[in-house]
Write a protein that holds these residues in place. Structure first.
Motif, PDB file in Angstrom:
ATOM      1  N   LEU A  99     -44.911 -29.887 -40.363  1.00  0.00           N
ATOM      2  CA  LEU A  99     -46.025 -30.695 -40.736  1.00  0.00           C
ATOM      3  C   LEU A  99     -46.660 -31.034 -39.262  1.00  0.00           C
ATOM      4  O   LEU A  99     -47.547 -31.907 -39.448  1.00  0.00           O
ATOM      5  CB  LEU A  99     -45.453 -31.985 -41.218  1.00  0.00           C
ATOM      6  CG  LEU A  99     -44.921 -31.877 -42.748  1.00  0.00           C
ATOM      7  CD1 LEU A  99     -44.534 -33.241 -43.214  1.00  0.00           C
ATOM      8  CD2 LEU A  99     -46.190 -31.382 -43.719  1.00  0.00           C
ATOM      9  N   THR A 100     -46.121 -30.649 -38.315  1.00  0.00           N
ATOM     10  CA  THR A 100     -46.632 -30.866 -36.851  1.00  0.00           C
ATOM     11  C   THR A 100     -47.910 -30.028 -36.566  1.00  0.00           C
ATOM     12  O   THR A 100     -48.522 -30.045 -35.570  1.00  0.00           O
ATOM     13  CB  THR A 100     -45.625 -30.810 -35.759  1.00  0.00           C
ATOM     14  OG1 THR A 100     -45.009 -29.677 -35.950  1.00  0.00           O
ATOM     15  CG2 THR A 100     -44.523 -31.636 -35.784  1.00  0.00           C
ATOM     16  N   GLY A 101     -48.127 -28.976 -37.491  1.00  0.00           N
ATOM     17  CA  GLY A 101     -49.397 -28.485 -37.373  1.00  0.00           C
ATOM     18  C   GLY A 101     -49.411 -27.604 -35.844  1.00  0.00           C
ATOM     19  O   GLY A 101     -48.379 -26.857 -35.379  1.00  0.00           O
ATOM     20  N   GLN A 102     -50.473 -27.376 -35.436  1.00  0.00           N
ATOM     21  CA  GLN A 102     -50.864 -26.821 -33.847  1.00  0.00           C
ATOM     22  C   GLN A 102     -49.793 -27.227 -32.757  1.00  0.00           C
ATOM     23  O   GLN A 102     -49.501 -26.562 -31.873  1.00  0.00           O
ATOM     24  CB  GLN A 102     -52.146 -26.909 -33.516  1.00  0.00           C
ATOM     25  CG  GLN A 102     -53.121 -26.202 -34.432  1.00  0.00           C
ATOM     26  CD  GLN A 102     -54.477 -26.200 -33.881  1.00  0.00           C
ATOM     27  OE1 GLN A 102     -54.621 -25.597 -32.791  1.00  0.00           O
ATOM     28  NE2 GLN A 102     -55.653 -26.239 -34.527  1.00  0.00           N
ATOM     29  N   ASP A 103     -49.255 -28.508 -33.003  1.00  0.00           N
ATOM     30  CA  ASP A 103     -48.547 -29.072 -31.822  1.00  0.00           C
ATOM     31  C   ASP A 103     -46.941 -28.274 -31.927  1.00  0.00           C
ATOM     32  O   ASP A 103     -46.537 -27.998 -30.995  1.00  0.00           O
ATOM     33  CB  ASP A 103     -48.064 -30.554 -32.140  1.00  0.00           C
ATOM     34  CG  ASP A 103     -49.117 -31.442 -31.740  1.00  0.00           C
ATOM     35  OD1 ASP A 103     -50.106 -31.126 -31.248  1.00  0.00           O
ATOM     36  OD2 ASP A 103     -49.232 -32.703 -32.138  1.00  0.00           O
ATOM     37  N   ALA A 104     -46.525 -27.635 -33.077  1.00  0.00           N
ATOM     38  CA  ALA A 104     -45.595 -26.708 -33.146  1.00  0.00           C
ATOM     39  C   ALA A 104     -45.584 -25.766 -32.326  1.00  0.00           C
ATOM     40  O   ALA A 104     -44.642 -25.039 -31.980  1.00  0.00           O
ATOM     41  CB  ALA A 104     -45.163 -26.527 -34.501  1.00  0.00           C
ATOM     42  N   VAL A 105     -46.882 -25.322 -32.139  1.00  0.00           N
ATOM     43  CA  VAL A 105     -47.155 -23.913 -31.424  1.00  0.00           C
ATOM     44  C   VAL A 105     -46.896 -24.195 -30.135  1.00  0.00           C
ATOM     45  O   VAL A 105     -46.185 -23.476 -29.248  1.00  0.00           O
ATOM     46  CB  VAL A 105     -48.470 -23.573 -31.720  1.00  0.00           C
ATOM     47  CG1 VAL A 105     -48.730 -21.991 -30.864  1.00  0.00           C
ATOM     48  CG2 VAL A 105     -48.871 -23.245 -33.404  1.00  0.00           C
ATOM     49  N   ASN A 106     -47.410 -25.271 -29.613  1.00  0.00           N
ATOM     50  CA  ASN A 106     -47.157 -25.675 -28.061  1.00  0.00           C
ATOM     51  C   ASN A 106     -45.789 -25.913 -27.637  1.00  0.00           C
ATOM     52  O   ASN A 106     -45.097 -25.529 -26.764  1.00  0.00           O
ATOM     53  CB  ASN A 106     -47.928 -26.912 -27.712  1.00  0.00           C
ATOM     54  CG  ASN A 106     -49.528 -26.809 -28.028  1.00  0.00           C
ATOM     55  OD1 ASN A 106     -49.882 -25.521 -27.557  1.00  0.00           O
ATOM     56  ND2 ASN A 106     -50.195 -27.600 -28.197  1.00  0.00           N
TER      57      ASN A 106
END
Length: 517
Positions: free
Chosen positions: A224-231
């Motif tokens: 659910l963290t979206g693009q923050d998960a990628v960072n």
């Protein structure tokens, strides 16, 4: 999982496949829509650009122009690129190392790291028959070590005894010593999480890594963290060096951007996905199967694998023998309903069937929900032993008593009895035709007769062709009788496996030869 993205892409492809020929403008317009859909799904922007560029390079060339069905060819190209973006080949947790194999779990606080640790331990213990030891290195969060201990007790997995005052590195060293002395195959180290990435966290994890030399370092990330998960993945990989990713709460994310971005940005494989709160709600991440689900092509292989794990083979085999003799009482029906629940209920099963995803709105409109199984089991449990064996005894007064006991109306009891009567009649008819029921009950995953040597690749081919053993076809369109509820429609033949999955979808009303609507 991926519901929003799947719905958007389905609408885009319906327009393409409905045309006899495609121009370059048609393809460009579709790609614009796909780009919007991916961005809305929270896929990282560089990944979206790369994806659409690759699709365009193939879709506007001779590959599509020369195709007999250009629209379908574009769908195939998108499917292939999705698979590539997700990681091409499935990579499970690697246990190919000298025992004890050490797996280090890392991630932010609240990502589901401790729960995921216990799920992996349970799976390794029950499915892979490994002797597993779990150890909590989280000395900062209150009751973190106690939480892992409780989860271990619930799942029958050993945990390292808690010693007050020890630091994370000392606990890790003690876990490795205990594992060697105790003959454990796998050690799971649940490290401390933080509310954000900070230097002390990274230093602590680096020290634990240096002391234990883990074979796998799995990053647990909340989908659910979206693009923050990628960072997050990039930061952990740069500092600790992760070997794979486990995504949690995939059942609560209709967008799926994190899963679609993780591998493409970090180059690290997504190995596991959490699909619920229960201890067994953990799945291997298969890029091709996920791509199939996103594009509404179903996932028969995962459904069969889930059935093999979830269903008691001995009970199913006994039921198969009873059915062959034409016996099918309310105890048998209750058992089938419970097995449907284990497979994720109606919504979980139908999401894995080719072509059925597009029927979602009709299914929702028909008031068929997963709670219905619980209500129907409750009705049967409100009956006496003799009533379950002899439903013909159920007259008006008994029905009222049963309805009151189950907290439903008498109409619900009548629907259940009607469904049972139809299924029982079908079993008797099938039992008279020698060998026919036995053949239909042959399991896709082996078992008694049927197809004992079918491998996943064969299953995938069958799912593409829409054919199952015995010449049965997977449901297309809206099955007849389905909207009337569980009591309506004529039940079809048992399908999708035998002793390990008796009856399957074919046993449900409307999944037989009912007329399409």
């Amino acid at each position: 999982m991926f519901e929003s993205l799947s719905d958007r892409l389905s609408g885009i492809f319906d327009k393409l496949t409905g045309r006899g020929a495609l121009s370059e403008n048609d393809v460009n317009e579709a790609l614009r829509e796909i780009r919007r859909a991916l961005i809305e799904a929270d896929v990282a922007l560089p990944v979206v650009r790369s994806f659409t560029d690759k699709v365009r390079n193939r879709a506007v060339g001779a590959e599509v122009v020369k195709s007999v069905t250009p629209g379908q060819m574009v769908v195939k190209i998108v499917h292939d690129q999705l698979v590539e973006m997700l990681g091409a080949e499935s990579q499970g947790v690697d246990l190919n190392a000298a025992a004890p194999v050490t797996i280090m779990m890392v991630g932010l606080q609240g990502s589901g790291k401790t729960t995921t640790t216990s799920k992996i331990a349970r799976r390794l213990t029950q499915r892979d028959k490994r002797k597993v030891l779990m150890a909590s290195l989280d000395t900062r969060r209150p009751a973190a070590q106690e939480q892992l201990k409780v989860l271990g007790e619930q799942n029958d997995v050993d945990t390292l005894p808690i010693v007050e005052g020890q630091g994370p590195v000392d606990i890790a060293k003690r876990a490795m010593t205990a594992a060697k002395l105790g003959g454990y195959d796998v050690v799971l180290l649940d490290t401390a999480g933080r509310t954000h990435i900070d230097e002390p966290l990274m230093v602590e994890m680096a020290d634990v890594k240096s002391a234990t030399q883990p074979h796998e370092i799995l990053l647990v990330a909340d989908a659910l963290t979206g693009q923050d998960a990628v960072n997050l993945a990039k930061n952990f990989d740069e500092r600790v060096g992760i070997t794979g990713i486990a995504l949690t709460r995939m059942d609560g994310d209709g967008r799926g951007g994190a899963a679609l971005s993780m591998h493409a940005v970090t180059g690290k494989p997504v190995k596991l996905v959490g699909t619920g709160e229960k201890s067994d709600a953990l799945e291997d991440f298969h890029p091709k199967r996920i791509a199939d689900r996103i594009l509404g092509m179903g996932d028969i292989v995962s459904l069969v694998e889930k059935a093999a794990e979830a269903i008691d083979a001995e009970k199913a085999a006994e039921m198969a023998r009873r059915m062959q003799k034409g016996h099918f009482d309310l105890n048998d029906l209750a058992e089938q309903l419970k097995q449907m629940e284990k497979l994720g209920g109606m919504s979980g099963m139908m999401g894995m069937l080719p072509g059925v995803g597009k029927m979602k709105k009709q299914i929702e409109a028909s008031n068929i929900d997963d709670k219905m199984f619980k209500r129907q089991v409750a009705i049967i449990q409100s009956m006496t032993k003799i009533e379950k064996r002899k439903p013909e005894l159920l007259k008006a007064s008994r029905k009222k008593r049963i309805a009151a006991g189950a907290g439903v109306g008498v109409a619900e009891v009548n629907k259940l009895l009607k469904m049972h009567r139809q299924m029982a009649d079908m079993m008797k008819q099938m039992g008279k035709k020698k060998g026919m029921l036995g053949k239909m009950m042959g399991g896709l995953t082996g078992g008694m007769g049927g197809m004992p040597n079918v491998d996943p690749k064969q299953l995938e081919e069958m799912s593409k062709s829409g054919q199952l053993p015995g010449g049965m076809e997977l449901p297309k369109g809206l099955p007849g009788g389905f909207p009337t509820g569980m009591g309506g429609g004529m039940p079809g033949l048992p399908g999708l496996g035998g002793p390990k999955m008796p009856g399957g979808l074919g046993s449900l009303p409307g999944f037989g030869k009912g007329k399409k609507k």
